[in-house]
Design a protein around this motif. Structure first.
Motif, PDB file in Angstrom:
ATOM      1  N   HIS A 156      51.595  47.992  68.261  1.00  0.00           N
ATOM      2  CA  HIS A 156      52.771  48.336  69.064  1.00  0.00           C
ATOM      3  C   HIS A 156      54.004  47.803  68.353  1.00  0.00           C
ATOM      4  CE1 HIS A 156      50.170  49.701  72.276  1.00  0.00           C
ATOM      5  NE2 HIS A 156      49.472  48.583  72.125  1.00  0.00           N
ATOM      6  N   ALA A 157      54.955  48.684  68.120  1.00  0.00           N
ATOM      7  CA  ALA A 157      56.092  48.331  67.280  1.00  0.00           C
ATOM      8  C   ALA A 157      57.389  48.873  67.850  1.00  0.00           C
ATOM      9  CB  ALA A 157      55.882  48.866  65.864  1.00  0.00           C
ATOM     10  N   VAL A 158      58.476  48.321  67.354  1.00  0.00           N
ATOM     11  CA  VAL A 158      59.814  48.844  67.594  1.00  0.00           C
ATOM     12  C   VAL A 158      60.437  49.126  66.239  1.00  0.00           C
ATOM     13  CG1 VAL A 158      62.114  48.386  68.509  1.00  0.00           C
ATOM     14  CG2 VAL A 158      60.097  47.616  69.777  1.00  0.00           C
ATOM     15  N   LEU A 159      60.890  50.357  66.043  1.00  0.00           N
ATOM     16  CA  LEU A 159      61.576  50.752  64.823  1.00  0.00           C
ATOM     17  C   LEU A 159      63.079  50.713  65.084  1.00  0.00           C
ATOM     18  CD1 LEU A 159      59.476  53.916  63.826  1.00  0.00           C
ATOM     19  CD2 LEU A 159      59.018  51.522  63.270  1.00  0.00           C
ATOM     20  N   VAL A 160      63.825  50.152  64.149  1.00  0.00           N
ATOM     21  CA  VAL A 160      65.273  50.030  64.312  1.00  0.00           C
ATOM     22  C   VAL A 160      65.965  50.454  63.027  1.00  0.00           C
ATOM     23  CG1 VAL A 160      67.208  48.485  64.792  1.00  0.00           C
ATOM     24  CG2 VAL A 160      65.008  48.111  65.926  1.00  0.00           C
ATOM     25  N   ASN A 223      67.288  39.855  61.692  1.00  0.00           N
ATOM     26  CA  ASN A 223      67.538  38.693  62.535  1.00  0.00           C
ATOM     27  C   ASN A 223      67.552  39.057  64.011  1.00  0.00           C
ATOM     28  OD1 ASN A 223      67.765  37.145  60.214  1.00  0.00           O
ATOM     29  ND2 ASN A 223      69.987  37.291  60.118  1.00  0.00           N
ATOM     30  N   THR A 224      68.066  40.223  64.317  1.00  0.00           N
ATOM     31  CA  THR A 224      68.127  40.672  65.710  1.00  0.00           C
ATOM     32  C   THR A 224      66.731  40.978  66.253  1.00  0.00           C
ATOM     33  OG1 THR A 224      70.324  41.605  65.285  1.00  0.00           O
ATOM     34  CG2 THR A 224      69.171  42.356  67.259  1.00  0.00           C
ATOM     35  N   LEU A 225      65.928  41.652  65.445  1.00  0.00           N
ATOM     36  CA  LEU A 225      64.551  41.944  65.858  1.00  0.00           C
ATOM     37  C   LEU A 225      63.740  40.664  66.048  1.00  0.00           C
ATOM     38  CD1 LEU A 225      63.327  44.975  63.704  1.00  0.00           C
ATOM     39  CD2 LEU A 225      62.985  44.722  66.160  1.00  0.00           C
ATOM     40  N   ALA A 226      63.915  39.718  65.143  1.00  0.00           N
ATOM     41  CA  ALA A 226      63.080  38.519  65.133  1.00  0.00           C
ATOM     42  C   ALA A 226      63.197  37.700  66.406  1.00  0.00           C
ATOM     43  CB  ALA A 226      63.415  37.658  63.918  1.00  0.00           C
ATOM     44  N   VAL A 227      64.350  37.749  67.062  1.00  0.00           N
ATOM     45  CA  VAL A 227      64.547  36.922  68.258  1.00  0.00           C
ATOM     46  C   VAL A 227      64.265  37.672  69.549  1.00  0.00           C
ATOM     47  CG1 VAL A 227      66.209  35.437  67.092  1.00  0.00           C
ATOM     48  CG2 VAL A 227      67.035  37.435  68.351  1.00  0.00           C
ATOM     49  N   THR A 228      63.822  38.925  69.469  1.00  0.00           N
ATOM     50  CA  THR A 228      63.424  39.617  70.699  1.00  0.00           C
ATOM     51  C   THR A 228      62.129  38.984  71.206  1.00  0.00           C
ATOM     52  OG1 THR A 228      62.270  41.321  69.395  1.00  0.00           O
ATOM     53  CG2 THR A 228      64.518  41.811  70.114  1.00  0.00           C
ATOM     54  N   PRO A 229      62.016  38.786  72.524  1.00  0.00           N
ATOM     55  CA  PRO A 229      60.825  38.125  73.071  1.00  0.00           C
ATOM     56  C   PRO A 229      59.534  38.851  72.682  1.00  0.00           C
ATOM     57  CG  PRO A 229      62.545  38.231  74.730  1.00  0.00           C
ATOM     58  CD  PRO A 229      63.028  39.051  73.569  1.00  0.00           C
ATOM     59  N   GLY A 230      58.586  38.090  72.183  1.00  0.00           N
ATOM     60  CA  GLY A 230      57.270  38.635  71.867  1.00  0.00           C
ATOM     61  C   GLY A 230      57.131  39.227  70.488  1.00  0.00           C
ATOM     62  N   ALA A 256      61.602  45.096  74.482  1.00  0.00           N
ATOM     63  CA  ALA A 256      62.447  44.750  73.343  1.00  0.00           C
ATOM     64  C   ALA A 256      63.328  45.923  72.945  1.00  0.00           C
ATOM     65  CB  ALA A 256      61.580  44.310  72.167  1.00  0.00           C
ATOM     66  N   ALA A 257      62.744  47.123  72.934  1.00  0.00           N
ATOM     67  CA  ALA A 257      63.517  48.310  72.574  1.00  0.00           C
ATOM     68  C   ALA A 257      64.650  48.547  73.564  1.00  0.00           C
ATOM     69  CB  ALA A 257      62.601  49.534  72.510  1.00  0.00           C
ATOM     70  N   GLY A 258      64.363  48.363  74.844  1.00  0.00           N
ATOM     71  CA  GLY A 258      65.394  48.542  75.861  1.00  0.00           C
ATOM     72  C   GLY A 258      66.553  47.577  75.681  1.00  0.00           C
ATOM     73  N   ARG A 259      66.229  46.343  75.357  1.00  0.00           N
ATOM     74  CA  ARG A 259      67.274  45.332  75.152  1.00  0.00           C
ATOM     75  C   ARG A 259      68.109  45.672  73.915  1.00  0.00           C
ATOM     76  NH1 ARG A 259      65.946  38.946  75.335  1.00  0.00           N
ATOM     77  NH2 ARG A 259      65.418  39.659  77.442  1.00  0.00           N
ATOM     78  N   LEU A 260      67.448  46.109  72.856  1.00  0.00           N
ATOM     79  CA  LEU A 260      68.171  46.446  71.635  1.00  0.00           C
ATOM     80  C   LEU A 260      69.087  47.655  71.843  1.00  0.00           C
ATOM     81  CD1 LEU A 260      65.261  45.933  69.094  1.00  0.00           C
ATOM     82  CD2 LEU A 260      67.390  44.625  69.156  1.00  0.00           C
ATOM     83  N   ARG A 261      68.623  48.657  72.585  1.00  0.00           N
ATOM     84  CA  ARG A 261      69.469  49.822  72.849  1.00  0.00           C
ATOM     85  C   ARG A 261      70.714  49.424  73.647  1.00  0.00           C
ATOM     86  NH1 ARG A 261      64.499  52.195  74.585  1.00  0.00           N
ATOM     87  NH2 ARG A 261      63.511  53.376  72.890  1.00  0.00           N
ATOM     88  N   TYR A 264      72.928  47.260  71.172  1.00  0.00           N
ATOM     89  CA  TYR A 264      73.389  47.955  69.971  1.00  0.00           C
ATOM     90  C   TYR A 264      73.281  49.470  70.184  1.00  0.00           C
ATOM     91  CZ  TYR A 264      72.977  43.340  67.870  1.00  0.00           C
ATOM     92  OH  TYR A 264      73.119  42.005  67.594  1.00  0.00           O
ATOM     93  N   PRO A 265      74.157  50.025  71.009  1.00  0.00           N
ATOM     94  CA  PRO A 265      74.051  51.455  71.345  1.00  0.00           C
ATOM     95  C   PRO A 265      74.240  52.374  70.147  1.00  0.00           C
ATOM     96  CG  PRO A 265      76.104  50.511  72.186  1.00  0.00           C
ATOM     97  CD  PRO A 265      75.261  49.366  71.722  1.00  0.00           C
ATOM     98  N   GLY A 266      74.827  51.872  69.058  1.00  0.00           N
ATOM     99  CA  GLY A 266      75.011  52.702  67.876  1.00  0.00           C
ATOM    100  C   GLY A 266      73.803  52.760  66.961  1.00  0.00           C
ATOM    101  N   TRP A 267      72.777  51.959  67.240  1.00  0.00           N
ATOM    102  CA  TRP A 267      71.582  51.947  66.417  1.00  0.00           C
ATOM    103  C   TRP A 267      70.556  52.952  66.939  1.00  0.00           C
ATOM    104  CZ3 TRP A 267      70.199  46.042  65.510  1.00  0.00           C
ATOM    105  CH2 TRP A 267      71.230  45.439  64.754  1.00  0.00           C
ATOM    106  N   TRP A 268      69.690  53.396  66.044  1.00  0.00           N
ATOM    107  CA  TRP A 268      68.526  54.193  66.442  1.00  0.00           C
ATOM    108  C   TRP A 268      67.375  53.205  66.703  1.00  0.00           C
ATOM    109  CZ3 TRP A 268      63.666  54.878  64.033  1.00  0.00           C
ATOM    110  CH2 TRP A 268      62.862  55.903  64.568  1.00  0.00           C
ATOM    111  N   VAL A 269      66.833  53.245  67.912  1.00  0.00           N
ATOM    112  CA  VAL A 269      65.783  52.307  68.309  1.00  0.00           C
ATOM    113  C   VAL A 269      64.647  53.114  68.951  1.00  0.00           C
ATOM    114  CG1 VAL A 269      65.187  50.327  69.739  1.00  0.00           C
ATOM    115  CG2 VAL A 269      67.473  50.469  68.717  1.00  0.00           C
ATOM    116  N   ALA A 270      63.421  52.864  68.528  1.00  0.00           N
ATOM    117  CA  ALA A 270      62.275  53.578  69.094  1.00  0.00           C
ATOM    118  C   ALA A 270      61.089  52.634  69.265  1.00  0.00           C
ATOM    119  CB  ALA A 270      61.883  54.746  68.194  1.00  0.00           C
ATOM    120  N   ALA A 271      60.616  52.517  70.490  1.00  0.00           N
ATOM    121  CA  ALA A 271      59.334  51.835  70.727  1.00  0.00           C
ATOM    122  C   ALA A 271      58.233  52.832  70.400  1.00  0.00           C
ATOM    123  CB  ALA A 271      59.230  51.375  72.174  1.00  0.00           C
TER     124      ALA A 271
END
Length: 276
Positions: A156-160, A223-230, A256-261, A264-271
């Protein structure tokens, strides 16, 4: 009328070891690849006049002439068709979007025409051969040595991706060490997801440092991904700039994907689920 639809999944390099460079300049790689359940979509219909339609949230900026990977695949097959590309993946992102699109186009055109896919898939890009099957594999050489790895657990991953194209040629220009150790001969087949993640933590993407030098925002994504819980591990796919975090379950990844979106609304984020 025959209509063929093909999924073009994102390709994720869980590892990418640069193991040498040939006299002709091509680099030798050793990479463990898995494919995501997010991707582009190809729809093909027979047509007397070749037509290529590109739509989708990531359609802007794609070439619409015969240099497009979909058009190149269609020209190689010499099949007249109406081809629609739904572009959901960012381009120049290190997740094989164009290569996966070409592979899906080859499969679809072969199905509607009965023609075989060209033998020399490497002529269309180093990732096209591994994208043809869209299954977990070890990719070596210049992309010409593909060994399926059928018994990996799903991850299970999040792509950013910060929506900033990263050119492969620019990354390789900054690569300082062209001769690094390959992966071990024995891959962790039959491992649990936790065992696979532990093994991955000891592997590398040898292009990460060069990619960060080319586009410093990639380090911020890490750095942003690394500090997302889990988040259990972070790494870059391909030559960038898509980074990924791996999580213990789908719910944690989705959170994590929801928090990143949100942040950072300008990023492409996909769980996503990476399939073995």
């Amino acid at each position: 009328m025959t209509v063929v639809k093909e999924f073009a999944p994102a390709k994720v390099n869980l590892t990418l070891h640069v193991t040498g460079q040939r006299p002709d300049g091509y680099h030798l790689l050793d990479s463990l690849v898995m494919f995501a359940d997010v991707g582009d979509r190809i729809t093909v219909r027979p047509s007397d006049t070749p037509i290529m339609i590109i739509k989708g949230p990531m359609a802007d900026g794609l070439p619409r002439d015969r240099t497009n990977m979909v058009a190149r695949a269609a020209d190689a097959m010499a099949v007249s068709a109406n081809i629609q590309l739904e572009k959901n993946l960012p381009h120049a992102a290190g997740i094989g979007g164009g290569s996966s699109d070409a592979a899906a186009t080859f499969r679809a055109l072969s199905e509607i025409s009965g023609k075989p896919v060209p033998d020399d898939l490497l002529a269309f890009g180093a990732d096209v051969p591994v994208c043809m099957n869209g299954r977990a594999a070890r990719m070596r050489g210049i992309g010409d040595e593909i060994n399926p790895v059928p018994d990996l657990p799903a991850l299970h991953a999040v792509l950013v991706n910060p929506k900033l194209p990263v050119l492969t040629v620019e990354v390789f220009k900054r690569l300082r060490n062209h001769n690094n150790a390959p992966m071990p001969d024995d891959l962790p087949r039959g491992a649990s997801s936790r065992e696979l993640i532990s093994w991955l933590s000891e592997m590398r993407n040898d292009l990460q440092e060069a990619a960060i030098e080319a586009e410093p925002i990639i380090e911020h994504v890490f750095n942003t991904l690394a500090v997302t819980p889990g988040c259990l591990i972070t790494r870059m796919s391909g030559s960038g700039g898509t980074c990924f975090g791996i999580y213990g379950d789908a719910e944690t990844a989705a959170s994590a994907a929801g928090r990143l979106r949100q942040d950072y609304p300008g990023w492409w984020v996909a769980a996503t689920r990476l399939n073995g």
